[in-house]
Write an enzyme that holds these catalytic residues in place. Structure first.
Site, PDB file in Angstrom:
ATOM      1  N   ARG A  12       0.854  -1.185   0.000  1.00  0.00           N
ATOM      2  CA  ARG A  12       0.000   0.000   0.000  1.00  0.00           C
ATOM      3  C   ARG A  12       0.890   1.234   0.000  1.00  0.00           C
ATOM      4  NH1 ARG A  12      -3.181  -0.426   5.219  1.00  0.00           N
ATOM      5  NH2 ARG A  12      -4.099   1.521   4.484  1.00  0.00           N
ATOM      6  N   SER A  14       0.638   4.107   1.840  1.00  0.00           N
ATOM      7  CA  SER A  14       0.758   4.936   3.035  1.00  0.00           C
ATOM      8  C   SER A  14       2.175   4.888   3.595  1.00  0.00           C
ATOM      9  CB  SER A  14      -0.227   4.463   4.115  1.00  0.00           C
ATOM     10  OG  SER A  14       0.192   3.229   4.671  1.00  0.00           O
ATOM     11  N   LYS A  82      -2.945  -8.312  10.948  1.00  0.00           N
ATOM     12  CA  LYS A  82      -4.305  -8.201  11.495  1.00  0.00           C
ATOM     13  C   LYS A  82      -5.335  -7.903  10.417  1.00  0.00           C
ATOM     14  CE  LYS A  82      -3.904  -3.302  12.811  1.00  0.00           C
ATOM     15  NZ  LYS A  82      -4.876  -2.762  11.866  1.00  0.00           N
ATOM     16  N   ASP A  83      -4.894  -7.453   9.236  1.00  0.00           N
ATOM     17  CA  ASP A  83      -5.830  -7.170   8.141  1.00  0.00           C
ATOM     18  C   ASP A  83      -6.197  -8.413   7.335  1.00  0.00           C
ATOM     19  OD1 ASP A  83      -5.794  -4.457   8.768  1.00  0.00           O
ATOM     20  OD2 ASP A  83      -4.197  -3.988   7.333  1.00  0.00           O
ATOM     21  N   THR A 126     -11.265   6.877  17.782  1.00  0.00           N
ATOM     22  CA  THR A 126     -10.816   5.550  17.366  1.00  0.00           C
ATOM     23  C   THR A 126     -11.750   5.031  16.282  1.00  0.00           C
ATOM     24  OG1 THR A 126     -10.454   3.251  18.014  1.00  0.00           O
ATOM     25  CG2 THR A 126     -12.102   4.464  19.255  1.00  0.00           C
ATOM     26  N   SER A 128     -12.043   1.745  15.734  1.00  0.00           N
ATOM     27  CA  SER A 128     -12.085   0.309  16.012  1.00  0.00           C
ATOM     28  C   SER A 128     -13.185  -0.052  16.998  1.00  0.00           C
ATOM     29  CB  SER A 128     -10.732  -0.133  16.587  1.00  0.00           C
ATOM     30  OG  SER A 128     -10.838  -1.373  17.240  1.00  0.00           O
ATOM     31  N   ARG A 130     -13.449  -2.840  18.449  1.00  0.00           N
ATOM     32  CA  ARG A 130     -12.753  -3.552  19.530  1.00  0.00           C
ATOM     33  C   ARG A 130     -12.298  -2.579  20.606  1.00  0.00           C
ATOM     34  NH1 ARG A 130      -7.506  -3.647  20.595  1.00  0.00           N
ATOM     35  NH2 ARG A 130      -7.018  -2.726  18.569  1.00  0.00           N
ATOM     36  N   ARG A 131     -11.712  -1.462  20.198  1.00  0.00           N
ATOM     37  CA  ARG A 131     -11.260  -0.475  21.174  1.00  0.00           C
ATOM     38  C   ARG A 131     -12.434   0.224  21.840  1.00  0.00           C
ATOM     39  NH1 ARG A 131      -6.811   1.358  16.838  1.00  0.00           N
ATOM     40  NH2 ARG A 131      -5.050   0.062  17.540  1.00  0.00           N
ATOM     41  N   ARG A 148     -11.074   8.019  10.973  1.00  0.00           N
ATOM     42  CA  ARG A 148     -10.263   7.206  10.074  1.00  0.00           C
ATOM     43  C   ARG A 148      -9.083   8.038   9.624  1.00  0.00           C
ATOM     44  NH1 ARG A 148     -11.917   3.940   5.143  1.00  0.00           N
ATOM     45  NH2 ARG A 148      -9.675   3.628   5.354  1.00  0.00           N
ATOM     46  N   GLY A 149      -8.197   7.394   8.895  1.00  0.00           N
ATOM     47  CA  GLY A 149      -7.036   8.110   8.387  1.00  0.00           C
ATOM     48  C   GLY A 149      -5.760   7.453   8.852  1.00  0.00           C
ATOM     49  N   ASN A 150      -4.642   7.894   8.266  1.00  0.00           N
ATOM     50  CA  ASN A 150      -3.359   7.323   8.641  1.00  0.00           C
ATOM     51  C   ASN A 150      -2.906   7.847   9.993  1.00  0.00           C
ATOM     52  OD1 ASN A 150      -2.261   9.909   8.157  1.00  0.00           O
ATOM     53  ND2 ASN A 150      -1.768   9.392   6.039  1.00  0.00           N
ATOM     54  N   ARG A 154      -4.491  11.038  12.278  1.00  0.00           N
ATOM     55  CA  ARG A 154      -5.120  10.840  13.586  1.00  0.00           C
ATOM     56  C   ARG A 154      -4.429  11.661  14.680  1.00  0.00           C
ATOM     57  NH1 ARG A 154      -7.527   4.722  13.744  1.00  0.00           N
ATOM     58  NH2 ARG A 154      -7.838   4.491  11.500  1.00  0.00           N
ATOM     59  N   CYS A 241     -12.547  -8.265  11.706  1.00  0.00           N
ATOM     60  CA  CYS A 241     -11.889  -7.257  12.551  1.00  0.00           C
ATOM     61  C   CYS A 241     -12.861  -6.177  12.998  1.00  0.00           C
ATOM     62  CB  CYS A 241     -10.684  -6.644  11.834  1.00  0.00           C
ATOM     63  SG  CYS A 241     -11.099  -5.606  10.435  1.00  0.00           S
TER      64      CYS A 241
END
Length: 316
Positions: A12, A14, A82-83, A126, A128, A130-131, A148-150, A154, A241
Protein backbone atom coordinates in the site's frame (compact mmCIF):
# COMPACT_ATOMS: atom_id res chain seq x y z
CA UNK A 1 26.47 -16.21 -14.21
CA UNK A 2 22.78 -15.35 -14.52
CA UNK A 3 21.55 -12.52 -12.30
CA UNK A 4 18.09 -13.13 -10.90
CA UNK A 5 15.57 -10.34 -11.56
CA UNK A 6 14.58 -8.01 -8.76
CA UNK A 7 11.69 -9.20 -6.59
CA UNK A 8 8.67 -6.91 -7.04
CA UNK A 9 7.18 -6.30 -3.62
CA UNK A 10 3.59 -5.03 -3.53
CA UNK A 11 2.69 -2.49 -0.86
CA UNK A 12 0.00 0.00 0.00
CA UNK A 13 1.12 3.59 -0.51
CA UNK A 14 0.76 4.94 3.04
CA UNK A 15 3.84 5.95 4.99
CA UNK A 16 3.33 3.09 7.45
CA UNK A 17 2.77 0.49 4.72
CA UNK A 18 5.83 1.52 2.73
CA UNK A 19 7.91 1.60 5.91
CA UNK A 20 6.77 -1.93 6.79
CA UNK A 21 7.37 -3.12 3.25
CA UNK A 22 10.78 -1.48 3.23
CA UNK A 23 11.66 -3.44 6.37
CA UNK A 24 10.70 -6.71 4.65
CA UNK A 25 12.61 -5.67 1.53
CA UNK A 26 15.76 -5.23 3.64
CA UNK A 27 15.26 -8.69 5.18
CA UNK A 28 14.94 -10.19 1.69
CA UNK A 29 18.12 -8.44 0.52
CA UNK A 30 20.02 -9.63 3.60
CA UNK A 31 18.81 -13.23 3.74
CA UNK A 32 18.05 -14.09 0.13
CA UNK A 33 20.64 -11.86 -1.54
CA UNK A 34 18.02 -10.60 -4.00
CA UNK A 35 17.32 -7.05 -5.07
CA UNK A 36 13.82 -5.75 -4.29
CA UNK A 37 11.71 -2.97 -5.80
CA UNK A 38 8.53 -1.67 -4.16
CA UNK A 39 5.37 -1.52 -6.27
CA UNK A 40 2.54 0.60 -4.84
CA UNK A 41 -0.98 -0.85 -5.13
CA UNK A 42 -4.14 1.09 -4.22
CA UNK A 43 -6.65 -0.90 -2.12
CA UNK A 44 -10.37 -0.49 -1.45
CA UNK A 45 -9.61 0.57 2.11
CA UNK A 46 -7.32 3.35 0.87
CA UNK A 47 -9.80 4.67 -1.69
CA UNK A 48 -12.80 4.97 0.65
CA UNK A 49 -13.38 7.24 3.63
CA UNK A 50 -16.24 5.06 4.96
CA UNK A 51 -15.86 3.38 8.38
CA UNK A 52 -14.04 0.08 7.96
CA UNK A 53 -16.81 -1.84 9.72
CA UNK A 54 -19.31 -0.68 7.09
CA UNK A 55 -16.96 -1.90 4.34
CA UNK A 56 -16.82 -5.41 5.75
CA UNK A 57 -13.73 -4.84 7.88
CA UNK A 58 -11.37 -7.71 7.18
CA UNK A 59 -9.84 -7.80 3.73
CA UNK A 60 -10.42 -4.24 2.52
CA UNK A 61 -6.66 -3.56 2.55
CA UNK A 62 -5.72 -7.01 1.26
CA UNK A 63 -7.66 -8.06 -1.86
CA UNK A 64 -6.03 -5.64 -4.32
CA UNK A 65 -2.55 -6.75 -3.25
CA UNK A 66 -3.55 -10.38 -3.64
CA UNK A 67 -4.98 -9.63 -7.09
CA UNK A 68 -1.64 -8.06 -8.04
CA UNK A 69 0.12 -11.24 -6.87
CA UNK A 70 -2.13 -13.57 -8.79
CA UNK A 71 -1.98 -11.60 -12.05
CA UNK A 72 1.80 -11.35 -11.88
CA UNK A 73 2.22 -7.62 -11.30
CA UNK A 74 4.10 -8.32 -8.07
CA UNK A 75 5.98 -11.33 -6.67
CA UNK A 76 5.55 -10.66 -2.95
CA UNK A 77 2.94 -8.75 -0.93
CA UNK A 78 3.32 -7.35 2.58
CA UNK A 79 0.31 -6.78 4.83
CA UNK A 80 -0.36 -5.88 8.43
CA UNK A 81 -1.24 -9.38 9.56
CA UNK A 82 -4.30 -8.20 11.50
CA UNK A 83 -5.83 -7.17 8.14
CA UNK A 84 -5.69 -10.70 6.70
CA UNK A 85 -8.91 -12.73 6.45
CA UNK A 86 -8.57 -15.99 8.37
CA UNK A 87 -9.66 -18.18 5.44
CA UNK A 88 -6.82 -19.34 3.15
CA UNK A 89 -6.65 -17.68 -0.26
CA UNK A 90 -6.44 -19.91 -3.32
CA UNK A 91 -3.04 -19.73 -4.98
CA UNK A 92 -1.43 -17.68 -2.21
CA UNK A 93 0.98 -18.80 0.52
CA UNK A 94 1.61 -17.03 3.83
CA UNK A 95 5.32 -17.57 3.32
CA UNK A 96 6.69 -15.67 6.32
CA UNK A 97 5.72 -13.89 9.52
CA UNK A 98 8.80 -11.88 10.58
CA UNK A 99 9.51 -11.01 14.25
CA UNK A 100 6.62 -9.08 15.75
CA UNK A 101 6.68 -5.55 17.09
CA UNK A 102 5.14 -4.88 20.52
CA UNK A 103 1.45 -5.63 19.89
CA UNK A 104 -0.04 -3.35 22.55
CA UNK A 105 -2.24 -0.31 21.99
CA UNK A 106 -1.14 3.17 23.02
CA UNK A 107 -2.70 6.53 23.80
CA UNK A 108 -1.63 9.80 22.22
CA UNK A 109 -3.34 12.53 24.23
CA UNK A 110 -3.16 16.29 24.65
CA UNK A 111 -0.91 17.67 27.38
CA UNK A 112 0.77 14.30 27.93
CA UNK A 113 -2.29 12.83 29.65
CA UNK A 114 -3.06 9.15 30.26
CA UNK A 115 -6.51 7.60 29.85
CA UNK A 116 -7.17 7.87 33.57
CA UNK A 117 -6.15 11.54 33.60
CA UNK A 118 -8.50 12.60 30.80
CA UNK A 119 -11.47 14.50 32.30
CA UNK A 120 -14.95 12.98 32.03
CA UNK A 121 -16.46 13.98 28.69
CA UNK A 122 -13.11 14.12 26.87
CA UNK A 123 -13.31 13.19 23.20
CA UNK A 124 -11.33 10.09 22.25
CA UNK A 125 -10.99 9.13 18.60
CA UNK A 126 -10.82 5.55 17.37
CA UNK A 127 -12.01 3.70 14.28
CA UNK A 128 -12.08 0.31 16.01
CA UNK A 129 -15.17 -1.35 17.56
CA UNK A 130 -12.75 -3.55 19.53
CA UNK A 131 -11.26 -0.47 21.17
CA UNK A 132 -14.66 1.19 21.63
CA UNK A 133 -16.03 -1.78 23.56
CA UNK A 134 -12.98 -2.15 25.79
CA UNK A 135 -12.78 1.58 26.45
CA UNK A 136 -16.48 1.65 27.33
CA UNK A 137 -15.90 -1.28 29.71
CA UNK A 138 -13.36 0.83 31.62
CA UNK A 139 -16.15 3.25 32.60
CA UNK A 140 -14.07 6.41 32.24
CA UNK A 141 -16.90 8.59 30.91
CA UNK A 142 -15.15 9.43 27.65
CA UNK A 143 -16.96 10.51 24.48
CA UNK A 144 -15.87 8.09 21.76
CA UNK A 145 -15.71 9.52 18.24
CA UNK A 146 -15.23 7.55 15.02
CA UNK A 147 -12.18 8.61 13.02
CA UNK A 148 -10.26 7.21 10.07
CA UNK A 149 -7.04 8.11 8.39
CA UNK A 150 -3.36 7.32 8.64
CA UNK A 151 -1.26 7.75 11.77
CA UNK A 152 -0.33 11.34 10.92
CA UNK A 153 -3.95 12.30 10.29
CA UNK A 154 -5.12 10.84 13.59
CA UNK A 155 -2.40 12.44 15.68
CA UNK A 156 -2.99 15.77 13.94
CA UNK A 157 -6.60 15.69 15.17
CA UNK A 158 -5.21 15.70 18.71
CA UNK A 159 -2.71 18.48 17.98
CA UNK A 160 -5.46 20.63 16.40
CA UNK A 161 -7.91 20.02 19.25
CA UNK A 162 -10.51 18.08 17.24
CA UNK A 163 -10.21 15.27 19.80
CA UNK A 164 -8.46 15.06 23.15
CA UNK A 165 -6.82 11.70 22.50
CA UNK A 166 -6.55 8.81 20.06
CA UNK A 167 -5.74 5.14 20.56
CA UNK A 168 -3.33 3.57 18.06
CA UNK A 169 -1.24 0.44 17.68
CA UNK A 170 2.19 0.90 19.25
CA UNK A 171 3.77 -1.11 16.43
CA UNK A 172 2.90 1.46 13.78
CA UNK A 173 4.36 4.34 15.77
CA UNK A 174 7.49 2.29 16.49
CA UNK A 175 8.03 1.55 12.80
CA UNK A 176 7.50 5.23 11.93
CA UNK A 177 9.91 6.40 14.65
CA UNK A 178 7.19 8.33 16.51
CA UNK A 179 7.12 6.62 19.91
CA UNK A 180 8.00 9.91 21.62
CA UNK A 181 4.43 11.05 20.94
CA UNK A 182 2.93 8.21 23.00
CA UNK A 183 1.51 9.37 26.35
CA UNK A 184 0.55 5.90 27.66
CA UNK A 185 1.09 2.27 26.69
CA UNK A 186 -2.06 0.30 27.54
CA UNK A 187 -1.75 -2.88 29.57
CA UNK A 188 -3.42 -5.85 27.83
CA UNK A 189 -5.50 -6.24 31.01
CA UNK A 190 -7.18 -2.97 29.98
CA UNK A 191 -7.05 -3.37 26.21
CA UNK A 192 -6.36 -6.65 24.43
CA UNK A 193 -5.06 -5.97 20.91
CA UNK A 194 -6.52 -7.23 17.65
CA UNK A 195 -5.46 -10.76 16.65
CA UNK A 196 -2.18 -10.45 14.77
CA UNK A 197 -1.57 -6.81 15.74
CA UNK A 198 2.07 -5.78 15.45
CA UNK A 199 2.93 -8.63 13.06
CA UNK A 200 3.53 -8.53 9.32
CA UNK A 201 2.37 -11.08 6.74
CA UNK A 202 4.58 -11.83 3.74
CA UNK A 203 2.67 -13.55 0.94
CA UNK A 204 3.64 -14.92 -2.47
CA UNK A 205 2.12 -17.23 -5.06
CA UNK A 206 1.93 -20.75 -3.68
CA UNK A 207 3.20 -22.28 -6.94
CA UNK A 208 6.45 -20.27 -6.76
CA UNK A 209 8.25 -22.99 -4.81
CA UNK A 210 11.67 -21.30 -4.85
CA UNK A 211 10.29 -18.04 -3.48
CA UNK A 212 8.16 -19.82 -0.86
CA UNK A 213 11.29 -21.62 0.34
CA UNK A 214 13.41 -18.48 0.28
CA UNK A 215 10.92 -16.32 2.16
CA UNK A 216 10.73 -18.99 4.88
CA UNK A 217 14.11 -17.61 6.00
CA UNK A 218 12.24 -14.49 7.19
CA UNK A 219 9.83 -16.46 9.40
CA UNK A 220 9.99 -16.10 13.19
CA UNK A 221 8.71 -19.24 14.92
CA UNK A 222 7.45 -17.66 18.19
CA UNK A 223 5.62 -14.92 16.27
CA UNK A 224 4.12 -17.45 13.86
CA UNK A 225 2.87 -19.58 16.79
CA UNK A 226 1.36 -16.59 18.61
CA UNK A 227 -0.51 -15.18 15.64
CA UNK A 228 -1.68 -18.65 14.59
CA UNK A 229 -3.34 -19.09 18.00
CA UNK A 230 -4.89 -15.62 17.90
CA UNK A 231 -6.25 -16.10 14.39
CA UNK A 232 -7.68 -19.49 15.35
CA UNK A 233 -9.72 -17.67 18.01
CA UNK A 234 -10.89 -15.21 15.37
CA UNK A 235 -11.74 -17.93 12.88
CA UNK A 236 -13.60 -20.11 15.37
CA UNK A 237 -15.71 -17.22 16.60
CA UNK A 238 -16.40 -16.38 12.93
CA UNK A 239 -15.60 -12.76 13.60
CA UNK A 240 -14.02 -10.15 11.37
CA UNK A 241 -11.89 -7.26 12.55
CA UNK A 242 -15.09 -5.20 12.90
CA UNK A 243 -16.22 -7.42 15.78
CA UNK A 244 -15.47 -6.47 19.39
CA UNK A 245 -12.83 -9.12 19.92
CA UNK A 246 -9.29 -8.96 21.27
CA UNK A 247 -6.70 -11.71 21.53
CA UNK A 248 -3.04 -11.96 22.48
CA UNK A 249 -0.75 -14.97 22.62
CA UNK A 250 2.80 -15.06 23.98
CA UNK A 251 5.49 -17.72 24.17
CA UNK A 252 6.38 -18.00 27.87
CA UNK A 253 8.55 -20.26 30.00
CA UNK A 254 6.44 -22.99 31.58
CA UNK A 255 7.28 -25.77 34.02
CA UNK A 256 8.32 -28.08 31.19
CA UNK A 257 9.84 -25.53 28.84
CA UNK A 258 8.29 -23.06 26.45
CA UNK A 259 4.51 -22.92 26.14
CA UNK A 260 1.95 -20.64 24.54
CA UNK A 261 -0.22 -18.44 26.77
CA UNK A 262 -3.34 -17.14 25.04
CA UNK A 263 -5.84 -14.55 26.27
CA UNK A 264 -9.01 -13.44 24.48
CA UNK A 265 -12.06 -11.29 25.11
CA UNK A 266 -15.35 -10.81 23.30
CA UNK A 267 -17.53 -7.88 24.29
CA UNK A 268 -20.91 -6.36 23.65
CA UNK A 269 -20.85 -3.02 21.83
CA UNK A 270 -21.26 -1.00 25.02
CA UNK A 271 -18.67 -3.05 26.90
CA UNK A 272 -21.22 -3.99 29.53
CA UNK A 273 -21.03 -7.72 28.81
CA UNK A 274 -17.92 -9.73 28.06
CA UNK A 275 -16.51 -13.22 27.88
CA UNK A 276 -12.85 -13.17 28.87
CA UNK A 277 -10.78 -16.36 29.02
CA UNK A 278 -7.20 -17.64 28.85
CA UNK A 279 -5.49 -20.95 28.18
CA UNK A 280 -2.03 -22.43 27.77
CA UNK A 281 -0.75 -25.17 25.52
CA UNK A 282 2.23 -26.48 23.55
CA UNK A 283 3.81 -24.01 21.12
CA UNK A 284 3.50 -26.52 18.29
CA UNK A 285 -0.27 -26.82 18.83
CA UNK A 286 -1.06 -23.13 18.42
CA UNK A 287 -4.08 -23.53 16.14
CA UNK A 288 -5.58 -26.19 18.38
CA UNK A 289 -5.12 -23.96 21.43
CA UNK A 290 -6.90 -21.05 19.77
CA UNK A 291 -9.75 -23.22 18.58
CA UNK A 292 -10.19 -24.74 22.03
CA UNK A 293 -10.21 -21.37 23.79
CA UNK A 294 -12.70 -19.94 21.31
CA UNK A 295 -14.95 -23.00 21.69
CA UNK A 296 -14.91 -22.48 25.46
CA UNK A 297 -15.85 -18.82 24.90
CA UNK A 298 -18.77 -19.88 22.70
CA UNK A 299 -19.92 -22.20 25.49
CA UNK A 300 -19.90 -19.17 27.81
CA UNK A 301 -22.09 -17.09 25.49
CA UNK A 302 -19.63 -15.31 23.20
CA UNK A 303 -21.85 -15.96 20.17
CA UNK A 304 -24.59 -13.81 21.68
CA UNK A 305 -22.15 -10.92 22.04
CA UNK A 306 -21.07 -11.28 18.41
CA UNK A 307 -24.68 -10.87 17.35
CA UNK A 308 -24.93 -7.46 19.00
CA UNK A 309 -25.85 -4.58 16.65
CA UNK A 310 -22.90 -3.14 14.72
CA UNK A 311 -21.09 -0.15 16.16
CA UNK A 312 -22.76 3.06 15.02
CA UNK A 313 -20.67 5.53 13.03
CA UNK A 314 -20.41 8.02 15.87
CA UNK A 315 -18.86 5.32 18.03
CA UNK A 316 -16.86 3.53 15.31
Amino acid sequence: MTTLPAIRLGTRASALATTQSGHVAELIRERLGREVVLVEVATEGDRSSAPLASMGGTGVFVSALRDALLDGRVDVAVHSLKDLPTAPADGIALAAVPPREDPRDVVVARDGLTLGELPVGSRLGTGSPRRVSQLAALGLGLELEGIRGNVDTRIRKVREGQVDAVVLARAGLARLGRLEEVTEVLDPLQMLPAPGQGALAVECRSDDADLVAGLALLDDAPTRAAVTAERAVLSTLEAGCSAPLGALAEVVEGEDGEELWLRAVALSEDGGLSVRMSATGPVDEAARLGTRLASDMLDEGAADLMEAPPVRNQHA
